[in-house]
Scaffold this motif. Structure first.
Motif, PDB file in Angstrom:
ATOM      1  N   ASN A  10      -8.640   7.526  10.021  1.00  0.00           N
ATOM      2  CA  ASN A  10      -7.408   6.747  10.127  1.00  0.00           C
ATOM      3  C   ASN A  10      -7.695   5.319  10.534  1.00  0.00           C
ATOM      4  O   ASN A  10      -7.074   4.387  10.034  1.00  0.00           O
ATOM      5  CB  ASN A  10      -6.437   7.396  11.111  1.00  0.00           C
ATOM      6  CG  ASN A  10      -5.536   8.409  10.445  1.00  0.00           C
ATOM      7  OD1 ASN A  10      -5.552   8.558   9.226  1.00  0.00           O
ATOM      8  ND2 ASN A  10      -4.760   9.108  11.234  1.00  0.00           N
ATOM      9  N   GLU A  14      -6.802   2.086   8.382  1.00  0.00           N
ATOM     10  CA  GLU A  14      -6.073   0.943   8.962  1.00  0.00           C
ATOM     11  C   GLU A  14      -6.815  -0.356   8.686  1.00  0.00           C
ATOM     12  O   GLU A  14      -6.207  -1.365   8.326  1.00  0.00           O
ATOM     13  CB  GLU A  14      -5.925   1.113  10.469  1.00  0.00           C
ATOM     14  CG  GLU A  14      -4.861   2.066  10.904  1.00  0.00           C
ATOM     15  CD  GLU A  14      -4.803   2.201  12.422  1.00  0.00           C
ATOM     16  OE1 GLU A  14      -5.309   1.310  13.137  1.00  0.00           O
ATOM     17  OE2 GLU A  14      -4.252   3.207  12.898  1.00  0.00           O
ATOM     18  N   SER A  25       2.092   1.156   6.145  1.00  0.00           N
ATOM     19  CA  SER A  25       1.448   1.854   7.253  1.00  0.00           C
ATOM     20  C   SER A  25       0.473   2.896   6.698  1.00  0.00           C
ATOM     21  O   SER A  25       0.507   3.241   5.518  1.00  0.00           O
ATOM     22  CB  SER A  25       2.494   2.552   8.124  1.00  0.00           C
ATOM     23  OG  SER A  25       3.079   3.616   7.405  1.00  0.00           O
ATOM     24  N   VAL A  26      -0.394   3.385   7.564  1.00  0.00           N
ATOM     25  CA  VAL A  26      -1.350   4.417   7.166  1.00  0.00           C
ATOM     26  C   VAL A  26      -0.617   5.652   6.651  1.00  0.00           C
ATOM     27  O   VAL A  26      -0.968   6.196   5.600  1.00  0.00           O
ATOM     28  CB  VAL A  26      -2.278   4.796   8.351  1.00  0.00           C
ATOM     29  CG1 VAL A  26      -3.134   6.001   8.019  1.00  0.00           C
ATOM     30  CG2 VAL A  26      -3.154   3.620   8.742  1.00  0.00           C
ATOM     31  N   ASP A  27       0.421   6.078   7.361  1.00  0.00           N
ATOM     32  CA  ASP A  27       1.182   7.257   6.929  1.00  0.00           C
ATOM     33  C   ASP A  27       1.828   7.039   5.568  1.00  0.00           C
ATOM     34  O   ASP A  27       1.834   7.935   4.723  1.00  0.00           O
ATOM     35  CB  ASP A  27       2.252   7.613   7.958  1.00  0.00           C
ATOM     36  CG  ASP A  27       1.658   8.127   9.258  1.00  0.00           C
ATOM     37  OD1 ASP A  27       0.538   8.687   9.211  1.00  0.00           O
ATOM     38  OD2 ASP A  27       2.304   7.974  10.301  1.00  0.00           O
ATOM     39  N   ARG A  28       2.357   5.860   5.350  1.00  0.00           N
ATOM     40  CA  ARG A  28       3.012   5.567   4.066  1.00  0.00           C
ATOM     41  C   ARG A  28       1.983   5.556   2.928  1.00  0.00           C
ATOM     42  O   ARG A  28       2.245   6.089   1.847  1.00  0.00           O
ATOM     43  CB  ARG A  28       3.741   4.220   4.149  1.00  0.00           C
ATOM     44  CG  ARG A  28       4.545   3.932   2.927  1.00  0.00           C
ATOM     45  CD  ARG A  28       5.724   4.892   2.826  1.00  0.00           C
ATOM     46  NE  ARG A  28       6.359   4.733   1.535  1.00  0.00           N
ATOM     47  CZ  ARG A  28       6.810   5.727   0.802  1.00  0.00           C
ATOM     48  NH1 ARG A  28       6.754   6.951   1.251  1.00  0.00           N
ATOM     49  NH2 ARG A  28       7.362   5.509  -0.361  1.00  0.00           N
ATOM     50  N   LEU A  30      -0.844   7.196   2.821  1.00  0.00           N
ATOM     51  CA  LEU A  30      -1.241   8.580   2.585  1.00  0.00           C
ATOM     52  C   LEU A  30      -0.170   9.337   1.799  1.00  0.00           C
ATOM     53  O   LEU A  30      -0.490  10.124   0.898  1.00  0.00           O
ATOM     54  CB  LEU A  30      -1.534   9.283   3.907  1.00  0.00           C
ATOM     55  CG  LEU A  30      -2.785   8.795   4.642  1.00  0.00           C
ATOM     56  CD1 LEU A  30      -2.890   9.465   5.999  1.00  0.00           C
ATOM     57  CD2 LEU A  30      -4.034   9.027   3.821  1.00  0.00           C
ATOM     58  N   ASP A  31       1.100   9.102   2.111  1.00  0.00           N
ATOM     59  CA  ASP A  31       2.191   9.744   1.372  1.00  0.00           C
ATOM     60  C   ASP A  31       2.212   9.314  -0.095  1.00  0.00           C
ATOM     61  O   ASP A  31       2.420  10.133  -0.990  1.00  0.00           O
ATOM     62  CB  ASP A  31       3.545   9.439   2.011  1.00  0.00           C
ATOM     63  CG  ASP A  31       3.756  10.170   3.323  1.00  0.00           C
ATOM     64  OD1 ASP A  31       3.047  11.165   3.576  1.00  0.00           O
ATOM     65  OD2 ASP A  31       4.628   9.734   4.109  1.00  0.00           O
TER      66      ASP A  31
END
Length: 75
Positions: A10, A14, A25-28, A30-31
């Motif tokens: 992660n 980043e 963002s990292v989560d976005r 990945l999604d």
């Protein structure tokens, strides 16, 4: 050890997002990456693989320039 590996990945993601100025963002990221379709075809003549990534949405296209740079081929 597995959790440490995830946290290091992660942090690396980043760093790559910041360097490439992706604006997500990292989560976005990945999604969005989870929804990119990849087609892999084995050529019968020589056994080599033809790989094509389908970037269908605008969010896919934002990542498309950076996608193949960091991809590992373990086929």
């Amino acid at each position: 050890m597995y959790l440490l590996h995830i946290l290091q990945n992660n942090k690396e993601l980043e760093r790559l997002i910041a360097i490439n100025k992706i604006g997500m963002s990292v989560d976005r990221v990945l999604d969005v990456v989870k929804t990119i379709t990849t087609i892999k075809i084995c050529m019968p003549e020589n056994g080599m693989f033809f790989i094509k990534h389908c970037f269908l949405t605008d969010k896919h296209r934002v990542l498309s320039a950076h996608f193949s740079i960091y991809q590992k081929s373990n086929f």
